[in-house]
Design a protein around this motif. Structure first.
Motif, PDB file in Angstrom:
ATOM      1  N   ILE A 167       0.850  -1.203   0.000  1.00 44.20           N
ATOM      2  CA  ILE A 167       0.000   0.000   0.000  1.00 44.20           C
ATOM      3  C   ILE A 167       0.881   1.247   0.000  1.00 44.20           C
ATOM      4  N   MET A 171       1.019   4.134  -2.743  1.00 41.99           N
ATOM      5  CA  MET A 171       0.768   5.538  -2.377  1.00 41.99           C
ATOM      6  C   MET A 171       1.900   6.437  -2.877  1.00 41.99           C
ATOM      7  N   LEU A 175       1.617   9.453  -5.609  1.00 43.02           N
ATOM      8  CA  LEU A 175       2.168  10.779  -5.313  1.00 43.02           C
ATOM      9  C   LEU A 175       3.048  11.236  -6.484  1.00 43.02           C
ATOM     10  N   LEU A 431       9.206   7.347   7.749  1.00 40.02           N
ATOM     11  CA  LEU A 431       7.952   6.601   7.870  1.00 40.02           C
ATOM     12  C   LEU A 431       7.963   5.306   7.053  1.00 40.02           C
ATOM     13  N   TYR A 433       8.372   4.727   3.828  1.00 36.76           N
ATOM     14  CA  TYR A 433       7.756   4.718   2.494  1.00 36.76           C
ATOM     15  C   TYR A 433       8.879   4.539   1.474  1.00 36.76           C
TER      16      TYR A 433
ATOM     17  N   SER B  13       0.443   9.902   8.113  1.00 38.67           N
ATOM     18  CA  SER B  13       0.813  10.082   6.700  1.00 38.67           C
ATOM     19  C   SER B  13      -0.342   9.687   5.789  1.00 38.67           C
ATOM     20  N   ALA B  14      -1.089   8.639   6.173  1.00 37.38           N
ATOM     21  CA  ALA B  14      -2.246   8.229   5.365  1.00 37.38           C
ATOM     22  C   ALA B  14      -3.306   9.327   5.364  1.00 37.38           C
ATOM     23  N   LEU B  17      -2.145  12.019   3.008  1.00 34.76           N
ATOM     24  CA  LEU B  17      -2.316  11.632   1.606  1.00 34.76           C
ATOM     25  C   LEU B  17      -3.785  11.579   1.210  1.00 34.76           C
ATOM     26  N   LEU B  20      -4.640  15.023   0.479  1.00 34.59           N
ATOM     27  CA  LEU B  20      -4.116  15.388  -0.840  1.00 34.59           C
ATOM     28  C   LEU B  20      -5.017  14.839  -1.948  1.00 34.59           C
ATOM     29  N   SER B  56      -5.246   5.382   1.073  1.00 32.82           N
ATOM     30  CA  SER B  56      -5.014   5.941   2.405  1.00 32.82           C
ATOM     31  C   SER B  56      -5.928   5.272   3.429  1.00 32.82           C
TER      32      SER B  56
END
Lengths: 503, 153
Positions: A167, A171, A175, A431, A433, B13-14, B17, B20, B56
């Motif tokens: 996930i 994400m 982005l 985090l 990512y 953070s989710a 996003l 966003l 998210s």
């Protein structure tokens, strides 16, 4: 003139002292340009173009081509040593190349990159020599639906680059897709997501985004680690600075994979070296006996993308020379150079201007040898960069980043963006990512949107156009398969466990 | 439990996003989705805006299902990184007036003395040498433009 006769004629042109000199100058300049982020081959060729107007066209195109493939050799150096990709095609090399440097194998990583570049570059030229005409005909079958499917396949590889959380990988990918859509929509001239900033109308440059999320984030994460940050180890002795026989043996398939993948994707106009390096890395990982080790510093993870990156040069020249279609920015400038010299690239180039076509092809064989001779002895010299203490190295990385971002357009605005992306990259690292999917989305997103919109325009909104052709249908099926596999519980459990074990 | 949820980085953070994704959707809504020429400028953003929100929510859902105990962040490390980032940002702003050479030398000096706790004399030597080196390589040898300030360099 048959292929062998043409090639012999080409060597008689390329081996003339003046052309040998221009070949060396191009290779040297290209290597330097590749090492410096922000100063790409397209910009360098554009800068040097006026100097070549009075040159013999054969010498001129030999030098420009030397800059083109020389930059791809040099691009791996900063990716491996400093985690700064100078070009979009060097992003994947950062993953295992920089990990190798962290493990004290910077020298072997640079050596493998140079050897992979040489092998794949030579294979690419060999394929260019014998396959240029028939392959160009096949590439003509690629229309917008095929390009869209190709981009989907590239993006599906996000699964392989995602790490433990799919996930989060997706994400990061979306982005990247959003970031690439910032600017003016070329179809409708609609300004999208520019926040009232006219500087964003032209979109954001890849170099700024990549340096921010890779290099600046790396420095900030290392400063965060504080006492845990140590100088990257550089073993002493020439033998430890070059790849071992075992490492080279492990790269056998990667050399082949990089060569073929890079050449095939290079032929497709618009696909570019970035996607070929991503796909070669994905294939290498998918077929590896130890996929869990990818990302921790395996030599195959350097050899495959670096090979693809260089074989791509040979492929990209196929549509340029045989059809007059440039595949990217650099080849577009080379096309304009040929036109300025009064040479018309196309199916008749081989017969009308054999000096240029075969001279260029032969000079690329020579150029690859020149680059290997130039690069391998310099591996120990480049590796010494890592002996710099971190309190000296980190400010220098920040300085190179600033120069790279400013060099893109000469605007302070890009430096502002660099600072923002540096913070974004640091937050992503903290985090957990993955940053590679963001870059993948950014690099491919624009072309993907364009291909999809063109396809739907062609079919008046009928989505079935995307699967009507066998090429696009096959590629889309592969992309869907790659995306669905992790949903199968057992496969995903094994994948996550493997990544966790690999650190 | 609630404290762990709120402090969880994945949740935060989710949520960012998701916000966003909502912004992308709202911003793209007025643009043409489809017109006579085919898909319009809103076509792509509307779809990935929705997907961003869905992803998210999926991340928040999986985090709730397997909520780990919130880890105490290493605030010292984070503040070191943030100070470095702040200094980097300030040096970029200063480049408008002082140019690259002086701003970069100041950034180098600050990082070596304040972040890495090395002697100021050493920091000054490295700062001047690095700045001079950059100037020799880029504007002098490669004719690459660097930001200039009121002093003309």
């Amino acid at each position: 003139m048959d292929v062998l006769g043409g090639l012999l004629h080409g060597f008689s042109v390329a081996l003339q002292p003046a052309n040998l000199w221009w070949c060396f100058v191009g290779c040297f300049l290209g290597t330097v340009v590749g090492i410096l982020p922000g100063l790409g081959p397209a910009a360098t060729i554009a800068l040097l173009l006026p100097l070549t107007f009075k040159m013999d066209p054969a010498g001129g195109i030999i030098m420009l081509a030397g800059i083109y493939y020389g930059a791809k050799y040099g691009g791996s150096t900063t990716s491996i040593l400093l985690n700064i990709p100078g070009e979009s095609s060097s992003v994947v090399t950062c993953i295992d190349g920089h990990a190798m440097a962290k493990n004290g194998r910077a020298g072997p990583a640079l050596g493998i990159a140079a050897i992979a570049s040489f092998v794949a570059g030579t294979v690419g030229i060999l394929l260019l020599t014998v396959m240029a005409p028939p392959v160009a005909v096949f590439a003509l079958q690629f229309s917008s639906p095929e390009y869209f499917a190709l981009m989907c396949l590239g993006l599906a590889l996000v699964v392989l680059l995602s790490g433990p959380s799919l996930i989060k990988g997706l994400m990061a990918l979306f982005l990247g897709l959003w970031l690439t859509s910032i600017g003016t929509d070329l179809f409708s001239a609609q300004a999208r997501f520019i926040f009232g900033q006219s500087e964003l109308l032209g979109g954001m440059d890849f170099v700024v985004v990549a340096i921010g999320v890779f290099a600046i984030a790396e420095v900030l994460a290392s400063v965060d680690a504080g006492d845990k940050t140590h100088m990257l180890p550089v073993p002493k002795g020439m033998r430890n600075l070059l790849p071992s026989w075992e490492e080279l043996k492990a790269c056998r398939f990667a050399f082949l994979n990089g060569s073929i993948t890079g050449f095939i994707i290079g032929i497709l106009p618009g696909a570019g070296a970035a996607i070929s390096s991503f796909i070669a890395y994905g294939i290498e990982k998918a077929f590896s006996k130890h996929p869990e080790k990818f990302g921790t510093g395996v030599p195959e993870g350097v050899a495959a993308p670096e090979g693809a990156n260089n074989a791509d040069s040979g492929g990209a020249l196929v549509p340029l020379l045989t059809l007059g279609i440039p595949g990217g920015g650099t080849t577009a400038i080379m096309l304009s150079a040929l036109v300025l010299w009064g040479v018309r690239p196309g199916p008749l180039l081989m017969t009308e201007s054999p000096d240029i076509f075969w001279g260029l092809v032969a000079s690329m064989y020579i150029g690859n040898v020149v680059l290997l001779i130039l690069n391998l002895p310099l591996v120990p010299v480049f590796a010494q960069i890592l002996r710099l203490p971190v309190h000296v190295l980190f400010p220098i990385i920040l300085g190179i980043s600033l120069v790279g971002a400013y060099g893109v357009s000469g605007r302070m605005f890009d430096i502002g963006l660099l600072i923002g992306f540096g913070l974004l990259g640091y937050i992503m690292v903290k985090l957990k990512y993955p940053t590679a999917p963001l870059i993948l989305g950014f690099v491919l997103g624009d072309a993907m949107e364009r291909a999809l919109r063109q396809s739907l325009t062609m079919s008046q909104g009928d989505l079935s156009i995307l699967v009507r052709g066998w090429i696009s249908a096959t590629m889309l099926a592969c992309a869907v398969l790659i995306l669905l596999l992790p949903l199968l519980g057992r496969f995903n459990k094994a994948r996550v466990q493997a990544i966790a074990e690999g650190g | 439990m609630v404290k762990d949820f709120v402090r969880n980085g994945d949740v935060l953070s989710a949520a960012a996003l998701a916000a966003l994704g909502v912004y992308v959707f709202i911003e793209a809504w007025p643009w043409p989705y489809y017109n006579d020429d085919g898909p319009g400028p809103a076509f792509f953003p509307l779809w990935y805006g929705v997907i961003m929100v869905v992803l998210s929510l999926a991340l928040i859902g999986t985090t709730i299902a397997n909520l780990p105990k919130a880890e105490t962040p290493d605030w010292q490390g984070i503040s070191r990184a943030m100070i470095t980032w702040g200094a980097f940002a300030i040096s970029a702003v200063l480049m408008n007036w002082l140019g690259f050479a002086i701003s970069f030398a100041l950034l180098t000096f600050f990082m070596i003395t304040y972040v890495f706790h090395k002697p100021p004399v050493m920091a000054a030597v490295v700062a001047v040498a690095a700045s001079l080196g950059f100037y020799l390589v880029f504007p002098f040898a490669l004719s690459t433009a660097l930001p200039t300030g009121v002093f003309g360099f």
